[in-house]
Design a protein around this motif. Structure first.
Motif, PDB file in Angstrom:
ATOM      1  N   GLY A  55       5.036   1.898  -3.783  1.00 33.76           N
ATOM      2  CA  GLY A  55       3.877   2.870  -4.628  1.00 33.76           C
ATOM      3  C   GLY A  55       2.705   2.506  -4.270  1.00 33.76           C
ATOM      4  N   VAL A  56       1.660   3.480  -4.566  1.00 30.74           N
ATOM      5  CA  VAL A  56       0.241   3.269  -4.004  1.00 30.74           C
ATOM      6  C   VAL A  56      -0.618   2.906  -5.449  1.00 30.74           C
ATOM      7  CG1 VAL A  56      -1.817   4.489  -3.167  1.00 30.74           C
ATOM      8  CG2 VAL A  56       0.671   4.960  -2.233  1.00 30.74           C
ATOM      9  N   ASN A  57      -1.466   1.912  -5.454  1.00 30.92           N
ATOM     10  CA  ASN A  57      -2.057   1.714  -6.508  1.00 30.92           C
ATOM     11  C   ASN A  57      -3.480   2.331  -6.462  1.00 30.92           C
ATOM     12  OD1 ASN A  57      -4.068   0.185  -4.983  1.00 30.92           O
ATOM     13  ND2 ASN A  57      -3.144  -1.962  -5.698  1.00 30.92           N
ATOM     14  N   ASN A  58      -4.382   1.904  -7.606  1.00 29.21           N
ATOM     15  CA  ASN A  58      -5.553   2.838  -7.649  1.00 29.21           C
ATOM     16  C   ASN A  58      -6.371   2.331  -6.702  1.00 29.21           C
ATOM     17  OD1 ASN A  58      -5.449  -0.019  -8.960  1.00 29.21           O
ATOM     18  ND2 ASN A  58      -7.245   0.344 -10.346  1.00 29.21           N
ATOM     19  N   HIS A  59      -6.481   1.149  -5.836  1.00 31.29           N
ATOM     20  CA  HIS A  59      -7.068   0.829  -4.606  1.00 31.29           C
ATOM     21  C   HIS A  59      -6.790   1.351  -3.436  1.00 31.29           C
ATOM     22  CE1 HIS A  59      -9.494  -1.903  -7.672  1.00 31.29           C
ATOM     23  NE2 HIS A  59      -8.139  -2.159  -7.958  1.00 31.29           N
ATOM     24  N   TRP A  60      -5.659   1.976  -3.472  1.00 25.62           N
ATOM     25  CA  TRP A  60      -4.913   3.042  -2.331  1.00 25.62           C
ATOM     26  C   TRP A  60      -4.468   1.669  -1.477  1.00 25.62           C
ATOM     27  CZ3 TRP A  60      -4.162   7.933  -2.226  1.00 25.62           C
ATOM     28  CH2 TRP A  60      -5.252   8.640  -2.691  1.00 25.62           C
ATOM     29  N   LYS A  61      -3.619   0.837  -1.913  1.00 23.47           N
ATOM     30  CA  LYS A  61      -3.103  -0.420  -1.454  1.00 23.47           C
ATOM     31  C   LYS A  61      -1.438  -0.063  -1.620  1.00 23.47           C
ATOM     32  CE  LYS A  61      -6.639  -2.536  -0.121  1.00 23.47           C
ATOM     33  NZ  LYS A  61      -6.978  -2.580   1.304  1.00 23.47           N
ATOM     34  N   ASN A  62      -0.590  -0.326  -0.680  1.00 27.81           N
ATOM     35  CA  ASN A  62       0.711  -0.199  -1.048  1.00 27.81           C
ATOM     36  C   ASN A  62       1.035  -1.505  -1.768  1.00 27.81           C
ATOM     37  OD1 ASN A  62       0.742   2.003   0.633  1.00 27.81           O
ATOM     38  ND2 ASN A  62       1.301   0.686   2.481  1.00 27.81           N
ATOM     39  N   ILE A  63       2.078  -1.188  -2.770  1.00 25.34           N
ATOM     40  CA  ILE A  63       2.857  -2.139  -3.717  1.00 25.34           C
ATOM     41  C   ILE A  63       4.123  -1.887  -3.695  1.00 25.34           C
ATOM     42  CG2 ILE A  63       0.750  -2.639  -5.042  1.00 25.34           C
ATOM     43  CD1 ILE A  63       1.781  -0.512  -7.136  1.00 25.34           C
ATOM     44  N   ILE A  64       4.924  -3.095  -3.675  1.00 22.78           N
ATOM     45  CA  ILE A  64       6.401  -3.061  -3.636  1.00 22.78           C
ATOM     46  C   ILE A  64       6.776  -2.839  -5.017  1.00 22.78           C
ATOM     47  CG2 ILE A  64       8.619  -4.036  -3.096  1.00 22.78           C
ATOM     48  CD1 ILE A  64       7.167  -5.205  -0.656  1.00 22.78           C
ATOM     49  N   LEU A  65       7.498  -1.884  -5.391  1.00 21.56           N
ATOM     50  CA  LEU A  65       7.902  -1.550  -6.769  1.00 21.56           C
ATOM     51  C   LEU A  65       9.597  -1.995  -6.964  1.00 21.56           C
ATOM     52  CD1 LEU A  65       6.741   2.035  -6.980  1.00 21.56           C
ATOM     53  CD2 LEU A  65       5.755   0.019  -7.966  1.00 21.56           C
TER      54      LEU A  65
END
Length: 79
Positions: A55-65
Motif C-alpha cells: 500500500g501507499v501511506n499518507n506520506h507516499w511511502k510504500n508499506i507492506i500489507l
C-alpha cells in the motif's frame, strides 16, 4: 490479529502460503485505497513467487500489507 492460510496439494506439499499481521490489517483499513499486487519476484529453489500486497501511506511511502507465496500466477492460487 495475525492471520495465515496454507494450501497444500494431494501429497501434502506446500502450494500457497498467505500471512498478514495486525499492523498490516490496520494499515489496510487506513490506506487500502491504493494497493499493488506484485508477483515478479521468484524463489527459484522452491518454485514459489513471493507476492507482497503493498500500500501507499499518507506520506507516499510504500508499506507492506500482506505477503503471499504462490506456486502459480493463476486466479485459483488467489482464492
Amino acid at each position: 490479529m495475525f492471520a495465515w492460510d496454507v494450501q497444500t496439494d494431494e501429497e501434502d506439499r506446500l502450494v500457497n502460503f498467505f500471512w498478514v499481521d495486525g499492523l498490516g490489517r490496520i494499515d489496510y483499513d487506513c490506506f487500502g485505497d491504493v494497493i499493488i499486487f506484485y508477483t515478479s519476484y521468484h524463489l527459484i529453489k522452491y518454485n514459489l513467487a513471493c507476492s507482497p500486497i503493498i500500500g501507499v501511506n499518507n506520506h507516499w511511502k510504500n508499506i507492506i500489507l500482506v505477503v503471499a507465496f504462490l506456486s502459480e500466477k493463476i486466479i485459483d492460487s488467489l482464492s
